[in-house]
Motif scaffolding. Structure first.
Motif, PDB file in Angstrom:
ATOM      1  N   LEU A  43       0.733  -1.330  -0.009  1.00  0.00           N
ATOM      2  CA  LEU A  43      -0.019  -0.200  -0.028  1.00  0.00           C
ATOM      3  C   LEU A  43       0.876   1.387   0.074  1.00  0.00           C
ATOM      4  O   LEU A  43       0.558   2.142  -0.781  1.00  0.00           O
ATOM      5  N   VAL A  44       1.840   1.338   0.794  1.00  0.00           N
ATOM      6  CA  VAL A  44       2.492   2.466   0.841  1.00  0.00           C
ATOM      7  C   VAL A  44       3.560   2.807  -0.380  1.00  0.00           C
ATOM      8  O   VAL A  44       3.631   3.881  -1.005  1.00  0.00           O
ATOM      9  N   LEU A  45       4.531   1.774  -0.647  1.00  0.00           N
ATOM     10  CA  LEU A  45       5.220   1.832  -1.837  1.00  0.00           C
ATOM     11  C   LEU A  45       4.382   1.926  -2.999  1.00  0.00           C
ATOM     12  O   LEU A  45       4.849   2.676  -4.043  1.00  0.00           O
ATOM     13  N   GLY A  46       3.468   0.980  -3.293  1.00  0.00           N
ATOM     14  CA  GLY A  46       2.699   0.945  -4.381  1.00  0.00           C
ATOM     15  C   GLY A  46       1.872   2.311  -4.729  1.00  0.00           C
ATOM     16  O   GLY A  46       1.877   2.692  -5.843  1.00  0.00           O
ATOM     17  N   THR A  47       1.389   2.789  -3.453  1.00  0.00           N
ATOM     18  CA  THR A  47       0.903   4.113  -3.638  1.00  0.00           C
ATOM     19  C   THR A  47       1.661   5.295  -3.987  1.00  0.00           C
ATOM     20  O   THR A  47       1.386   6.312  -5.178  1.00  0.00           O
ATOM     21  N   ALA A  48       2.845   5.398  -3.684  1.00  0.00           N
ATOM     22  CA  ALA A  48       3.934   6.289  -4.001  1.00  0.00           C
ATOM     23  C   ALA A  48       4.472   6.129  -5.455  1.00  0.00           C
ATOM     24  O   ALA A  48       4.558   7.048  -6.195  1.00  0.00           O
ATOM     25  N   LEU A  49       4.681   4.986  -5.880  1.00  0.00           N
ATOM     26  CA  LEU A  49       5.216   4.551  -7.208  1.00  0.00           C
ATOM     27  C   LEU A  49       4.177   4.975  -8.141  1.00  0.00           C
ATOM     28  O   LEU A  49       4.344   5.498  -9.010  1.00  0.00           O
ATOM     29  N   LEU A  50       2.807   4.666  -7.841  1.00  0.00           N
ATOM     30  CA  LEU A  50       1.543   5.137  -8.704  1.00  0.00           C
ATOM     31  C   LEU A  50       1.669   6.455  -8.967  1.00  0.00           C
ATOM     32  O   LEU A  50       1.382   6.916 -10.124  1.00  0.00           O
ATOM     33  N   ALA A  51       1.591   7.324  -7.775  1.00  0.00           N
ATOM     34  CA  ALA A  51       1.695   8.815  -8.024  1.00  0.00           C
ATOM     35  C   ALA A  51       2.598   9.439  -8.751  1.00  0.00           C
ATOM     36  O   ALA A  51       2.475  10.157  -9.732  1.00  0.00           O
ATOM     37  N   VAL A  52       3.990   8.466  -8.770  1.00  0.00           N
ATOM     38  CA  VAL A  52       5.285   9.196  -9.333  1.00  0.00           C
ATOM     39  C   VAL A  52       5.129   8.792 -11.117  1.00  0.00           C
ATOM     40  O   VAL A  52       5.291   9.433 -11.906  1.00  0.00           O
ATOM     41  N   THR A  53       4.689   7.854 -11.220  1.00  0.00           N
ATOM     42  CA  THR A  53       4.525   7.212 -12.659  1.00  0.00           C
ATOM     43  C   THR A  53       3.159   7.245 -13.412  1.00  0.00           C
ATOM     44  O   THR A  53       3.342   7.237 -14.571  1.00  0.00           O
ATOM     45  N   TYR A  54       2.083   7.712 -12.569  1.00  0.00           N
ATOM     46  CA  TYR A  54       0.783   7.915 -13.306  1.00  0.00           C
ATOM     47  C   TYR A  54       0.767   8.645 -14.368  1.00  0.00           C
ATOM     48  O   TYR A  54       0.281   8.362 -15.522  1.00  0.00           O
ATOM     49  N   PRO A  55       1.697   9.883 -14.530  1.00  0.00           N
ATOM     50  CA  PRO A  55       1.343  10.984 -15.390  1.00  0.00           C
ATOM     51  C   PRO A  55       2.161  10.263 -16.868  1.00  0.00           C
ATOM     52  O   PRO A  55       1.632  10.205 -17.899  1.00  0.00           O
ATOM     53  N   ALA A  56       3.117   9.644 -16.625  1.00  0.00           N
ATOM     54  CA  ALA A  56       3.879   8.896 -17.886  1.00  0.00           C
ATOM     55  C   ALA A  56       3.161   7.716 -18.354  1.00  0.00           C
ATOM     56  O   ALA A  56       2.875   7.635 -19.644  1.00  0.00           O
ATOM     57  N   VAL A  57       2.301   6.910 -17.479  1.00  0.00           N
ATOM     58  CA  VAL A  57       1.551   6.028 -18.039  1.00  0.00           C
ATOM     59  C   VAL A  57       0.429   6.400 -18.687  1.00  0.00           C
ATOM     60  O   VAL A  57      -0.149   6.178 -19.812  1.00  0.00           O
ATOM     61  N   ALA A  58      -0.435   7.491 -18.222  1.00  0.00           N
ATOM     62  CA  ALA A  58      -1.709   8.262 -18.794  1.00  0.00           C
ATOM     63  C   ALA A  58      -1.024   8.835 -20.207  1.00  0.00           C
ATOM     64  O   ALA A  58      -2.084   8.732 -20.975  1.00  0.00           O
ATOM     65  N   ALA A  59      -0.104   9.516 -20.368  1.00  0.00           N
ATOM     66  CA  ALA A  59       0.548   9.955 -21.633  1.00  0.00           C
ATOM     67  C   ALA A  59       0.621   8.884 -22.666  1.00  0.00           C
ATOM     68  O   ALA A  59       0.423   8.991 -23.814  1.00  0.00           O
ATOM     69  N   ALA A  60       1.277   7.903 -22.094  1.00  0.00           N
ATOM     70  CA  ALA A  60       1.443   6.786 -23.068  1.00  0.00           C
ATOM     71  C   ALA A  60       0.323   5.949 -23.569  1.00  0.00           C
ATOM     72  O   ALA A  60       0.200   5.704 -24.678  1.00  0.00           O
ATOM     73  N   ALA A  61      -0.866   6.010 -22.535  1.00  0.00           N
ATOM     74  CA  ALA A  61      -2.059   5.298 -23.072  1.00  0.00           C
ATOM     75  C   ALA A  61      -2.950   6.268 -24.075  1.00  0.00           C
ATOM     76  O   ALA A  61      -3.399   5.647 -24.941  1.00  0.00           O
ATOM     77  N   LEU A  62      -2.566   7.589 -23.825  1.00  0.00           N
ATOM     78  CA  LEU A  62      -3.492   8.625 -24.898  1.00  0.00           C
ATOM     79  C   LEU A  62      -2.521   8.399 -26.277  1.00  0.00           C
ATOM     80  O   LEU A  62      -3.208   8.293 -27.177  1.00  0.00           O
ATOM     81  N   ALA A  63      -1.382   8.276 -26.028  1.00  0.00           N
ATOM     82  CA  ALA A  63      -0.465   8.043 -27.399  1.00  0.00           C
ATOM     83  C   ALA A  63      -0.883   6.921 -28.112  1.00  0.00           C
ATOM     84  O   ALA A  63      -1.024   6.829 -29.376  1.00  0.00           O
ATOM     85  N   PRO A 106      -2.181  -0.170 -10.267  1.00  0.00           N
ATOM     86  CA  PRO A 106      -3.479  -0.072  -9.514  1.00  0.00           C
ATOM     87  C   PRO A 106      -3.951  -1.224  -8.917  1.00  0.00           C
ATOM     88  O   PRO A 106      -4.526  -1.194  -8.083  1.00  0.00           O
ATOM     89  N   HIS A 107      -3.428  -2.348  -9.781  1.00  0.00           N
ATOM     90  CA  HIS A 107      -3.820  -3.811  -9.321  1.00  0.00           C
ATOM     91  C   HIS A 107      -2.970  -3.795  -7.900  1.00  0.00           C
ATOM     92  O   HIS A 107      -3.533  -4.837  -6.832  1.00  0.00           O
ATOM     93  N   VAL A 108      -1.875  -3.410  -7.555  1.00  0.00           N
ATOM     94  CA  VAL A 108      -1.185  -3.818  -6.280  1.00  0.00           C
ATOM     95  C   VAL A 108      -1.951  -2.770  -5.224  1.00  0.00           C
ATOM     96  O   VAL A 108      -2.125  -3.314  -4.161  1.00  0.00           O
ATOM     97  N   VAL A 109      -2.260  -1.496  -5.405  1.00  0.00           N
ATOM     98  CA  VAL A 109      -3.052  -0.760  -4.491  1.00  0.00           C
ATOM     99  C   VAL A 109      -4.381  -1.455  -4.228  1.00  0.00           C
ATOM    100  O   VAL A 109      -4.854  -1.318  -3.069  1.00  0.00           O
ATOM    101  N   ARG A 110      -5.089  -1.878  -4.998  1.00  0.00           N
ATOM    102  CA  ARG A 110      -6.402  -2.575  -5.005  1.00  0.00           C
ATOM    103  C   ARG A 110      -6.291  -3.980  -4.255  1.00  0.00           C
ATOM    104  O   ARG A 110      -7.325  -4.492  -3.538  1.00  0.00           O
ATOM    105  N   GLY A 111      -5.208  -4.619  -4.418  1.00  0.00           N
ATOM    106  CA  GLY A 111      -4.905  -5.850  -3.646  1.00  0.00           C
ATOM    107  C   GLY A 111      -5.096  -7.006  -4.599  1.00  0.00           C
ATOM    108  O   GLY A 111      -5.065  -8.454  -4.086  1.00  0.00           O
ATOM    109  N   ASP A 112      -5.224  -7.006  -5.914  1.00  0.00           N
ATOM    110  CA  ASP A 112      -4.871  -8.015  -6.926  1.00  0.00           C
ATOM    111  C   ASP A 112      -3.764  -8.617  -6.964  1.00  0.00           C
ATOM    112  O   ASP A 112      -3.455 -10.024  -7.066  1.00  0.00           O
ATOM    113  N   LEU A 113      -2.656  -7.705  -6.982  1.00  0.00           N
ATOM    114  CA  LEU A 113      -1.332  -8.010  -7.106  1.00  0.00           C
ATOM    115  C   LEU A 113      -0.687  -7.462  -5.682  1.00  0.00           C
ATOM    116  O   LEU A 113      -0.874  -6.546  -5.101  1.00  0.00           O
TER     117      LEU A 113
END
Length: 217
Positions: A43-63, A106-113
């Motif tokens: 939860l702690v590390l997964g949320t931190a990594l998600l916050a840092v990488t989300y902009p790049a992932v979102a930009a790549a998804a849009l591209a 997001p799967h890590v934060v949700r608990g799937d992974l």
């Protein structure tokens, strides 16, 4: 080769990794149960990594969406999770900057992974039906990375993914998870340094003198 007890496990780096953490893990387990500690780390590390990488992932998804990538920007596959619960694993269809891996956060934060665990398998995969594997696979969340993944490039015949997953199942804990995460982060850096050294060596070996100066009388 049977059994993956510490004394019998053949991979020296993996066994060394476990040996260094056993004593610390025993002390940590007395204060905090392994499953609770591992989930807190996710939860702690997964949320931190998600916050840092989300902009790049979102930009790549849009591209990828704008390019009309075949199958869409996201790959969706059913996977068996904790307690054999089936979930849809969403992965971005790109390997640039490891964005495919980060897109699973997001799967890590949700608990799937979990951040660290055995590779996620499809429901009914025969690798989950082996002797003893069914029980521990039901009790562990599949991982974003794992011991099998960080040892996959070793080239050693004894670093079989099934044995490494079994070894992790027998020794998993917060300290071992942190060691595996550190190794997972270090591997790409080693690869880049190796490539940089090869490129530098190639450039230094090249003869950059003008053609007229290369002749020896």
């Amino acid at each position: 080769m049977s059994g993956t007890a510490r004394g019998d496990f053949p991979s020296r780096p993996a066994a060394h990794l476990t040996g260094l953490t056993d004593r610390v893990r025993r002390l940590a387990d007395r204060a905090l149960p392994r499953t609770t500690g591992e989930r807190a780390l996710d939860l702690v590390l997964g949320t931190a990594l998600l916050a840092v990488t989300y902009p790049a992932v979102a930009a790549a998804a849009l591209a990828l969406t704008a390019r009309r990538t075949p199958g869409g920007a996201w790959d969706r596959r059913p996977r068996a999770g904790l307690g054999d619960r089936v979930f849809e694993l969403r992965t971005l269809r790109t390997r640039r900057l490891r964005l495919d891996l980060f897109s699973r956060l997001p799967h890590v934060v949700r608990g799937d992974l979990a951040l660290v665990g055995p590779a996620p398998l499809a429901p009914g995969d025969p690798r989950a039906a082996g002797h003893g594997a069914r029980q521990w696979r039901r009790e562990l969340r599949p991982g974003l990375t794992g011991l099998a993944q960080v040892r996959a490039r070793s080239g050693m015949p004894w670093d079989d993914p099934a044995l490494l997953d079994q070894h992790y199942a027998e020794h998993h804990g917060v300290v071992l998870d942190l060691a595996i995460l550190a190794e997972a982060a270090r591997n790409p850096l080693r690869e880049r340094l190796r490539k940089a050294r090869r490129t530098k060596a190639h450039l230094s070996d090249a003869d950059h003198r003008p053609p007229a100066c290369r002749r020896v009388d």
